[in-house]
Design an enzyme around this catalytic site. Structure first.
Site, mmCIF file in Angstrom:
data_model
loop_
_atom_site.group_PDB
_atom_site.id
_atom_site.type_symbol
_atom_site.label_atom_id
_atom_site.label_comp_id
_atom_site.label_asym_id
_atom_site.label_seq_id
_atom_site.Cartn_x
_atom_site.Cartn_y
_atom_site.Cartn_z
ATOM 1 N N GLY A 92 0.832 -1.211 0.000
ATOM 2 C CA GLY A 92 0.000 0.000 0.000
ATOM 3 C C GLY A 92 0.856 1.246 0.000
ATOM 4 N N ASN A 93 0.260 2.379 0.299
ATOM 5 C CA ASN A 93 1.042 3.614 0.435
ATOM 6 C C ASN A 93 0.405 4.506 1.493
ATOM 7 O OD1 ASN A 93 -0.867 5.535 -0.940
ATOM 8 N ND2 ASN A 93 -0.521 4.102 -2.642
ATOM 9 N N HIS A 94 1.034 5.646 1.759
ATOM 10 C CA HIS A 94 0.610 6.477 2.902
ATOM 11 C C HIS A 94 -0.530 7.445 2.593
ATOM 12 C CE1 HIS A 94 3.707 5.014 5.501
ATOM 13 N NE2 HIS A 94 4.661 5.314 4.628
#
Ligand code: CTP
Length: 403
Positions: free
Chosen positions: A212-214
């Protein structure tokens, strides 16, 4: 009641028997999410008390140029009241007040506020049927309309005099509906369909792990909010996000992976007038998703990744009437990279944020953007809240739609 949510309403009450109905008006505006301040003529206090209206509106009620607070005399500024309001509603508006408004007389606080107000002014006449039919009343109403004021016509029915005819103030529900419809009809994105994506995507590795990412989704959610405020029907397609949104014009569709986001956006693309891809879509996903949790071992683990589909590029290649906006988050050669994406993905605008700018990027409540159009014209903006950034983005979109 979407158009009234967050609106500042200045309710002017004059001395007609229908003044008692303004208590319902205040309640209806507050229920619709508006804030209400009341200004009354001195004689209106004989029909409904300032205390009642103050309790209902949760604000002080103004009826004279001078107010009192703990033995101190305070100047009630008619100019400030007029500037505060998004719109003023004079209801009930008696024949006497209409005539003074038409002639610019300001011998009370309500009239002075009306004369100095820069916001739209609605008025709901009320009087006995013969007064309503009198040529001077008709002339006054026409004169007030020619100044840009908006009349909410009186209706027919039983009047306080015992007579029956035209002159009853429109019912509070009808007044609120009238204003709501009028506000909506003036919104710049009314009848427009806006498709917005937000948040990250999660690409599953096994049943418990993902790549995923932030991204928090904040920017996309603020854009959806702004579009709805401007009157658009919004489809918000969001990856996993803790952000909340509730607006009758926004339909939220939750997705998890880039593939799901791809299908959801394509489903709504054809009908959309404006498309904004604010989501941080994963560029790669695992070739295989393990059905079972991958067990730890002493050896290194290699996960093979394949590129996901570029959603924005695929939409750009299908573009017909849509105005398409992309985002570019860059760390180096920012403008050059953003311009390349603008061309490669067939966009109308690209919103550039650089991770080199403090306060910009993921998980922040602020953002600093540069908007680049098809002709490489750049508009730079200062560091702002994401809500203010969303306003700037839509200001640019709306100006481009009118070019
Ligand atoms: N985007 C997309 N689908 C993807 C990747 C990105 O629709 N699979 C969209 C993003 O929502 C954004 C724009 O493309 O509006 C640019 O995303 P960005 O990550 O900055 O660029 P990429 O094209 O992925 O290029 P790179 O990661 O190499 O900078």
């Amino acid at each position: 009641m979407a158009a009234l949510s967050g609106k500042k309403v200045l309710l002017g009450i004059t001395a007609g028997i229908a003044a008692y109905k303004t208590t319902f008006l205040v309640r209806l505006f507050i229920k619709a999410g508006a804030e209400v301040k009341v200004v009354m003529t001195p004689a209106a206090k004989d029909f409904v008390t300032p205390l009642t209206l103050s309790a209902l509106s949760n604000n002080p009620v103004f009826y004279s140029f001078v107010g009192k607070e703990e033995n101190e005399e305070l100047w009630n500024s008619h100019v400030e009241l007029g500037l505060w309001a998004d719109f003023m509603l004079i209801a009930p508006a008696t024949a006497n007040t209409l005539s003074k408004m038409a002639d610019g007389i300001c011998d009370n606080l309500l009239l002075a506020t009306y004369l100095s107000a820069k916001c739209p002014v609605y008025f709901a006449p009320t009087m006995d049927l013969d007064m309503y039919q009198h040529p001077s009343t008709k002339e006054n109403i026409e004169k007030l309309q020619s100044f840009g004021n908006i009349c909410i016509p009186a209706t027919s029915g039983f009047l306080a005099s015992g007579l029956e005819g035209e002159g009853r103030m429109a019912e509070p529900e009808d007044i609120v509906q009238f204003i709501e419809a009028d506000l909506l009809s003036k919104l710049p994105l009314k009848n427009k369909k806006v498709l917005i994506t937000a948040g990250p995507t999660y690409e599953a590795i096994d049943p418990v792990r993902f790549i995923g990412n932030h991204s928090s989704g904040k920017m996309g959610f603020e854009l959806a909010n702004r579009a709805a405020q401007l009157g658009a029907q919004v489809i918000l397609i969001s990856g996993p996000s803790n952000e909340k949104i509730s607006h009758s014009f926004i339909k939220r569709i939750d997705v998890i992976s880039a593939d799901e986001m791809y299908h959801a956006t394509h489903k709504s693309f054809e009908d959309a007038d404006i498309v904004i891809m604010a989501a941080a879509v994963a560029d790669y996903k695992p070739v295989e998703v393990s059905n079972q949790k991958i067990k730890k071992s002493a050896a290194n683990l290699t996960i093979n990744l394949v590129p996901t589909q570029d959603i924005l590029a695929s939409l750009g290649s299908k573009k017909t009437k849509q105005f398409i906006v992309g985002f570019a988050l860059e760390t180096n050669n920012e403008v050059e990279n953003a311009e390349k994406k603008l061309v490669a993905k067939n966009l109308d605008l690209i919103v550039l944020n650089s991770l080199n700018d403090e306060g910009a990027g993921f998980q922040k409540s602020t953002n600093k953007i540069t908007i680049i159009d098809k002709f490489k014209k750049k508009s730079e903006f200062s560091l702002k809240s994401k809500a203010a950034v969303a306003q700037d983005i839509f200001d640019v979109i709306i100006s481009k739609l009118h070019e």
